[in-house]
Enzyme design. Structure first.
Site, PDB file in Angstrom:
ATOM      1  N   ALA A  24      -3.185  -9.370  -6.655  1.00 19.36           N
ATOM      2  CA  ALA A  24      -3.989  -9.313  -5.965  1.00 19.36           C
ATOM      3  C   ALA A  24      -5.807  -8.837  -5.886  1.00 19.36           C
ATOM      4  CB  ALA A  24      -3.859  -7.488  -5.133  1.00 19.36           C
ATOM      5  N   LYS A  43      -8.726  -1.772 -16.638  1.00 18.15           N
ATOM      6  CA  LYS A  43      -8.450  -0.907 -17.220  1.00 18.15           C
ATOM      7  C   LYS A  43      -8.674  -1.264 -18.598  1.00 18.15           C
ATOM      8  CE  LYS A  43      -5.270   2.219 -16.832  1.00 18.15           C
ATOM      9  NZ  LYS A  43      -4.124   3.383 -15.776  1.00 18.15           N
ATOM     10  N   THR A  51       0.894  -8.097 -12.947  1.00 22.05           N
ATOM     11  CA  THR A  51       0.756  -8.634 -12.723  1.00 22.05           C
ATOM     12  C   THR A  51       1.243 -10.062 -13.657  1.00 22.05           C
ATOM     13  OG1 THR A  51      -0.602  -9.203 -11.399  1.00 22.05           O
ATOM     14  CG2 THR A  51      -0.034 -11.284 -11.889  1.00 22.05           C
ATOM     15  N   ALA A  54       5.645 -10.258 -14.216  1.00 21.78           N
ATOM     16  CA  ALA A  54       6.816 -10.391 -13.618  1.00 21.78           C
ATOM     17  C   ALA A  54       7.451 -12.035 -14.241  1.00 21.78           C
ATOM     18  CB  ALA A  54       6.278 -11.496 -12.289  1.00 21.78           C
ATOM     19  N   GLU A 123      17.270 -15.950  -5.983  1.00 25.09           N
ATOM     20  CA  GLU A 123      17.268 -14.648  -6.808  1.00 25.09           C
ATOM     21  C   GLU A 123      17.238 -13.133  -5.027  1.00 25.09           C
ATOM     22  OE1 GLU A 123      13.878 -12.569  -7.765  1.00 25.09           O
ATOM     23  OE2 GLU A 123      12.989 -14.390  -9.018  1.00 25.09           O
ATOM     24  N   HIS A 239      14.413  -1.267 -10.158  1.00 20.70           N
ATOM     25  CA  HIS A 239      15.149  -2.814 -11.071  1.00 20.70           C
ATOM     26  C   HIS A 239      16.318  -2.184 -11.511  1.00 20.70           C
ATOM     27  CE1 HIS A 239      15.714  -6.830 -12.226  1.00 20.70           C
ATOM     28  NE2 HIS A 239      15.288  -7.011 -11.792  1.00 20.70           N
ATOM     29  N   ARG A 285      18.599  -4.974  -3.714  1.00 21.08           N
ATOM     30  CA  ARG A 285      18.523  -4.163  -4.940  1.00 21.08           C
ATOM     31  C   ARG A 285      18.843  -2.799  -5.180  1.00 21.08           C
ATOM     32  NH1 ARG A 285      12.426  -5.752  -7.694  1.00 21.08           N
ATOM     33  NH2 ARG A 285      13.737  -8.047  -8.508  1.00 21.08           N
ATOM     34  N   HIS A 346      10.225   0.593 -11.155  1.00 15.87           N
ATOM     35  CA  HIS A 346       9.690  -0.672 -10.950  1.00 15.87           C
ATOM     36  C   HIS A 346       9.037  -1.255  -9.600  1.00 15.87           C
ATOM     37  CE1 HIS A 346       9.887  -4.915 -11.809  1.00 15.87           C
ATOM     38  NE2 HIS A 346      10.507  -5.134 -10.452  1.00 15.87           N
ATOM     39  N   ARG A 381      11.802  -4.409  -1.435  1.00 11.84           N
ATOM     40  CA  ARG A 381      11.115  -5.014  -1.582  1.00 11.84           C
ATOM     41  C   ARG A 381      12.322  -6.253  -2.011  1.00 11.84           C
ATOM     42  NH1 ARG A 381       8.747  -7.612  -6.589  1.00 11.84           N
ATOM     43  NH2 ARG A 381       9.981  -6.865  -7.407  1.00 11.84           N
ATOM     44  N   SER A 386       6.056  -9.134  -4.048  1.00 10.62           N
ATOM     45  CA  SER A 386       4.987  -9.092  -4.360  1.00 10.62           C
ATOM     46  C   SER A 386       3.817  -9.240  -4.914  1.00 10.62           C
ATOM     47  CB  SER A 386       5.331  -7.643  -5.050  1.00 10.62           C
ATOM     48  OG  SER A 386       6.355  -8.114  -5.883  1.00 10.62           O
TER      49      SER A 386
HETATM   50  C1  LIG Z   1       8.117  -6.303 -15.612  1.00  9.97           C
HETATM   51  C2  LIG Z   1       7.657  -6.732 -13.688  1.00  9.97           C
HETATM   52  C3  LIG Z   1       8.848  -7.823 -13.569  1.00  9.97           C
HETATM   53  C4  LIG Z   1       8.079  -8.390 -12.022  1.00  9.97           C
HETATM   54  N1  LIG Z   1       8.605  -8.987 -11.524  1.00  9.97           N
HETATM   55  C5  LIG Z   1       7.852  -9.994 -10.520  1.00  9.97           C
HETATM   56  C6  LIG Z   1       8.670 -10.844 -10.219  1.00  9.97           C
HETATM   57  O1  LIG Z   1       8.968 -12.329 -10.414  1.00  9.97           O
HETATM   58  N2  LIG Z   1       8.070 -11.608  -8.434  1.00  9.97           N
HETATM   59  C7  LIG Z   1       6.978 -10.682  -7.620  1.00  9.97           C
HETATM   60  O2  LIG Z   1       7.168 -11.188  -7.398  1.00  9.97           O
HETATM   61  N3  LIG Z   1       6.778  -9.365  -8.065  1.00  9.97           N
HETATM   62  C8  LIG Z   1       7.360  -9.215  -9.656  1.00  9.97           C
HETATM   63  N4  LIG Z   1       7.103  -8.015 -10.014  1.00  9.97           N
HETATM   64  C9  LIG Z   1       5.907  -7.012  -9.173  1.00  9.97           C
HETATM   65  C10 LIG Z   1       4.718  -7.393  -9.130  1.00  9.97           C
HETATM   66  O3  LIG Z   1       4.402  -8.052 -10.500  1.00  9.97           O
HETATM   67  C11 LIG Z   1       3.483  -6.790  -9.225  1.00  9.97           C
HETATM   68  O4  LIG Z   1       3.797  -6.246  -8.124  1.00  9.97           O
HETATM   69  C12 LIG Z   1       2.161  -7.130  -9.029  1.00  9.97           C
HETATM   70  O5  LIG Z   1       1.886  -8.339  -9.644  1.00  9.97           O
HETATM   71  C13 LIG Z   1       1.946  -6.112  -8.323  1.00  9.97           C
HETATM   72  O6  LIG Z   1      -0.145  -6.830  -8.459  1.00  9.97           O
HETATM   73  P1  LIG Z   1      -1.681  -6.129  -8.186  1.00  9.97           P
HETATM   74  O7  LIG Z   1      -2.828  -6.835  -8.270  1.00  9.97           O
HETATM   75  O8  LIG Z   1      -1.336  -5.179  -6.745  1.00  9.97           O
HETATM   76  O9  LIG Z   1      -1.590  -5.043  -9.183  1.00  9.97           O
HETATM   77  P2  LIG Z   1      -1.372  -5.474 -11.039  1.00  9.97           P
HETATM   78  O10 LIG Z   1      -0.622  -7.049 -11.557  1.00  9.97           O
HETATM   79  O11 LIG Z   1      -0.794  -4.017 -11.688  1.00  9.97           O
HETATM   80  O12 LIG Z   1      -2.865  -4.948 -11.447  1.00  9.97           O
HETATM   81  C14 LIG Z   1      -3.399  -3.960 -11.351  1.00  9.97           C
HETATM   82  C15 LIG Z   1      -4.893  -3.729 -11.759  1.00  9.97           C
HETATM   83  O13 LIG Z   1      -5.704  -3.105 -11.378  1.00  9.97           O
HETATM   84  C16 LIG Z   1      -6.181  -2.097 -12.634  1.00  9.97           C
HETATM   85  N5  LIG Z   1      -6.040  -0.813 -12.697  1.00  9.97           N
HETATM   86  C17 LIG Z   1      -5.326  -0.196 -12.441  1.00  9.97           C
HETATM   87  N6  LIG Z   1      -5.861   1.213 -12.736  1.00  9.97           N
HETATM   88  C18 LIG Z   1      -7.231   0.842 -13.111  1.00  9.97           C
HETATM   89  C19 LIG Z   1      -8.408   1.895 -12.760  1.00  9.97           C
HETATM   90  N7  LIG Z   1      -8.450   3.276 -12.832  1.00  9.97           N
HETATM   91  N8  LIG Z   1      -8.974   1.252 -13.375  1.00  9.97           N
HETATM   92  C20 LIG Z   1      -9.576  -0.445 -13.420  1.00  9.97           C
HETATM   93  N9  LIG Z   1      -8.743  -0.858 -13.080  1.00  9.97           N
HETATM   94  C21 LIG Z   1      -7.528  -0.519 -12.807  1.00  9.97           C
HETATM   95  C22 LIG Z   1      -5.027  -2.446 -14.277  1.00  9.97           C
HETATM   96  O14 LIG Z   1      -6.159  -2.819 -14.789  1.00  9.97           O
HETATM   97  C23 LIG Z   1      -4.778  -3.855 -13.653  1.00  9.97           C
HETATM   98  O15 LIG Z   1      -6.158  -5.087 -14.029  1.00  9.97           O
HETATM   99  C24 LIG Z   1       7.188  -7.365 -11.888  1.00  9.97           C
HETATM  100  C25 LIG Z   1       6.704  -6.385 -12.281  1.00  9.97           C
HETATM  101  C26 LIG Z   1       7.541  -5.999 -12.994  1.00  9.97           C
HETATM  102  C27 LIG Z   1       6.986  -4.982 -13.949  1.00  9.97           C
END
Ligand SMILES: Cc1cc2nc3c(=O)[nH]c(=O)nc-3n(C[C@H](O)[C@H](O)[C@H](O)COP(=O)(O)OP(=O)(O)OC[C@H]3O[C@@H](n4cnc5c(N)ncnc54)[C@H](O)[C@@H]3O)c2cc1C
Length: 555
Positions: A24, A43, A51, A54, A123, A239, A285, A346, A381, A386
């Protein structure tokens, strides 16, 4: 307490400060116009995020038998009557262009060797093959690689690794920056007229989770402290199939494994999902997670079995190389052994109440990705939506701020910064660790797949007492703040779960097992003026309240 006092705190100014470099935060940053100064914080190291882990993939209706309408219908069904229809439409319509943007920066999706076409997996709860994947089951890592490479080489994006955002700075009713602690322990204020919370999920509120260690609900906790509206915190997707092998870390075994035909077996070797849902192992799910929970209760075990033995070995190893390797390291053969699995925390469906272009109740603050609640996932979801949400809405948010023109810089001389310079560490860090551990165990016991008022109240008492223990230990450094974030976020998740007296999607209450039709489309909201009182309503009540949100800042 050990104090490290600095006479003044450094302040740096940017056009935009983005907390979080997952899909994001990266999508947003990469879509801004040339010349805008962006601070992108993570962080840990850049690339470490939910991410990256995934596996299954990213959904987009690009197959010949598919359409945005079918994708929309599947998302709405999975969402259990709580999706925001406009958000869902925006998501599915934006999917093909999001895929094109990924291809343009060099993302390598798996393709057919014969035709060169992108391969599409299927899926749970998807009525069509529409899940793009990369490296078999390493989709997130490939997307993150391509986006991180683009961000690292971008002339206008300043990447701050090991930069921990402690709190938002709110002045005169709008977000004007945040304060970060760097790996060295030094603190700096990053001031900007646009602050973006893209800090990811909250899996670490629970003892057993698929999420990496950084998913500690920092974004949600910061927003709560700043009085920003939040929504639907009771909705947490568990999950169904996370490896449950005694003595080893939990490890997610993607839904796509069941998409390729894997069975779920109980201890008696029976496919128990056949009696529970017409889609059996590919039911939504929440249904599968509860089915597994029930099978575990009947069998008095802590796992059920995932069975791929009837699938060709080559298919299994080729399609799921990461999982097969990971399991091999733990003495299991994905194609030929029964794999012990159980549900684990999850995906955090609720979060900071936000429009699809990121607007929140606080002018100047945008929320994106897993940290946000746009209503697009409703009560549950749909798998692989996501990554797509981060890409589509991250880009929409960049369009919003771009359309408003480059903002006036924050006048740092007006910022009140005195509280941020004084850093203190807790003398007994063991006390903080024990408190977090107790919260996580209580959340996994009482605030998981199946909930009840008694269990939720027990968890509330435990979390309150552990929050007091964290406060008593003192300190305001990263360790202390992260622990407090976990406690404060957990307390609000429990409140929301008590407030919603019905079962819907991922939120199942044994004491209110039925879905209440009058609550269709009704989100649980904690609005800024509510002083802790939850109410049901439309998400737009949170972010449509302040037209100033849409004005470029002139702070
Ligand atoms: C094992 C697993 C498998 C998955 N498989 C899928 C899939 O196949 N398809 C799908 O669509 N989704 C999947 N998901 C869900 C998906 O990966 C996440 O919902 C999505 O990647 C979230 O993206 P994001 O950018 O919101 O957050 P994230 O990718 O979690 O990134 C968060 C960022 O915020 C930073 N951060 C957090 N707190 C702080 C702070 N206090 N200060 C500075 N930086 C901070 C972190 O360092 C990181 O850079 C999966 C999730 C997991 C855990």
């Amino acid at each position: 307490m050990v104090h490290r006092t600095k006479p003044a705190i450094d302040v740096r100014t940017f056009d935009v400060v983005v907390i979080g470099a997952g899909v994001a935060g990266l999508a947003f940053s990469l879509a801004l116009p040339e010349g805008w100064n962006v601070a992108l914080l993570t962080k840990g190291v850049l690339g470490e995020s939910n991410t990256r882990y995934a596996q299954g993939g990213i959904s987009a209706a690009i197959g010949p038998d598919d359409s945005a309408q079918l994708h929309e219908e599947d998302t709405l069904i999975a969402g259990a009557g709580l999706c925001d229809p406009a958000a869902v439409r925006a998501l599915v319509d934006g999917a093909p262009a999001a895929v094109d943007r990924l291809l343009a920066i060099g993302t390598k999706f798996d393709r057919s060797l014969q035709t060169g076409e992108i391969l599409l997996g299927r899926e749970a709860a998807h009525s069509r093959h529409r899940v793009l994947h990369a490296g078999g089951d390493a989709t997130g890592a490939e997307i993150e690689r391509a986006m991180v490479t683009a961000a690292r080489t971008h002339p206008d994006i300043d990447v701050f690794d090991h930069a921990y955002a402690l709190d938002l700075i709110v002045q005169d009713g709008r977000a004007t920056g945040m304060v970060a602690e760097f790996g060295s322990g030094e603190r700096t204020v990053l001031a900007a007229p646009w602050v973006v919370v893209a800090a990811g999920g909250a899996g670490q509120l629970w003892a057993v989770t698929s999420n990496p260690s950084g998913a500690t609900a920092d974004g949600l906790a910061m927003a709560l402290r700043a009085g920003v509206a939040v929504a639907d915190l009771e909705f947490v997707q568990f999950h169904p199939t996370v490896l449950a092998l005694a003595g080893t870390e939990p490890f997610l075994v993607t839904e796509a494994v069941r998409g390729e035909g894997a069975y779920l077996l109980n201890d008696a070797g029976e496919r128990f999902m056949l009696d529970i849902h017409p889609l059996a192992e590919l039911a939504p799910r929440d249904v599968v997670a509860r089915g597994i929970q029930n099978a575990m209760a009947i069998g008095n075990t802590d796992h059920v079995w995932l069975d791929l033995r009837h699938l060709p070995d080559e298919l299994v190893y080729e399609r799921f190389p990461t999982i097969a390797n990971e399991l091999r390291g733990r003495g299991l053969d994905l194609a030929n052994d029964l794999i012990p699995v159980a549900p684990a925390a999850h995906y955090f469906i609720g979060g900071i109440a936000a429009a699809t272009d990121g607007r929140t109740s606080l002018p100047g603050l945008l929320a994106l990705g897993e940290a946000a609640c746009t209503g697009v996932h409703g009560g549950n979801r749909l798998a692989s939506n996501s990554l797509l949400e981060g890409l589509v809405f991250g880009t929409d948010a960049a369009s919003l701020v771009t359309g408003l023109g480059r903002p006036q810089p924050v006048d740092v001389s007006t910022l009140k910064l005195t509280t941020f310079a004084d850093v203190s560490e807790a003398e007994d860090s063991g006390a903080i660790e024990r408190a977090v551990d107790a919260i996580q165990r209580s959340m996994s016991q009482h605030v998981a797949v199946v909930r009840s008022a008694d269990g939720l109240r027990a968890a509330a008492t435990e979390v309150a007492s552990q929050l007091a223990a964290i406060d008593a230990a003192g300190g305001n450094d990263r360790v202390a703040v992260e622990a407090r974030n976990i406690a404060e976020a957990a307390a609000k998740v429990i409140d929301a779960a008590l407030f919603r007296e019905e079962s819907r999607g991922a939120h199942f209450r044994v004491d209110f097992p039925v879905t209440e039709p009058t609550l269709d489309g009704q989100h649980s909201l904690l609005l800024p003026e509510a002083h802790g009182d939850w109410r049901f309503g439309k998400l737009a009540e949170a972010f449509d309240r302040s037209p100033a949100t849409l004005e470029p800042a002139a702070v």
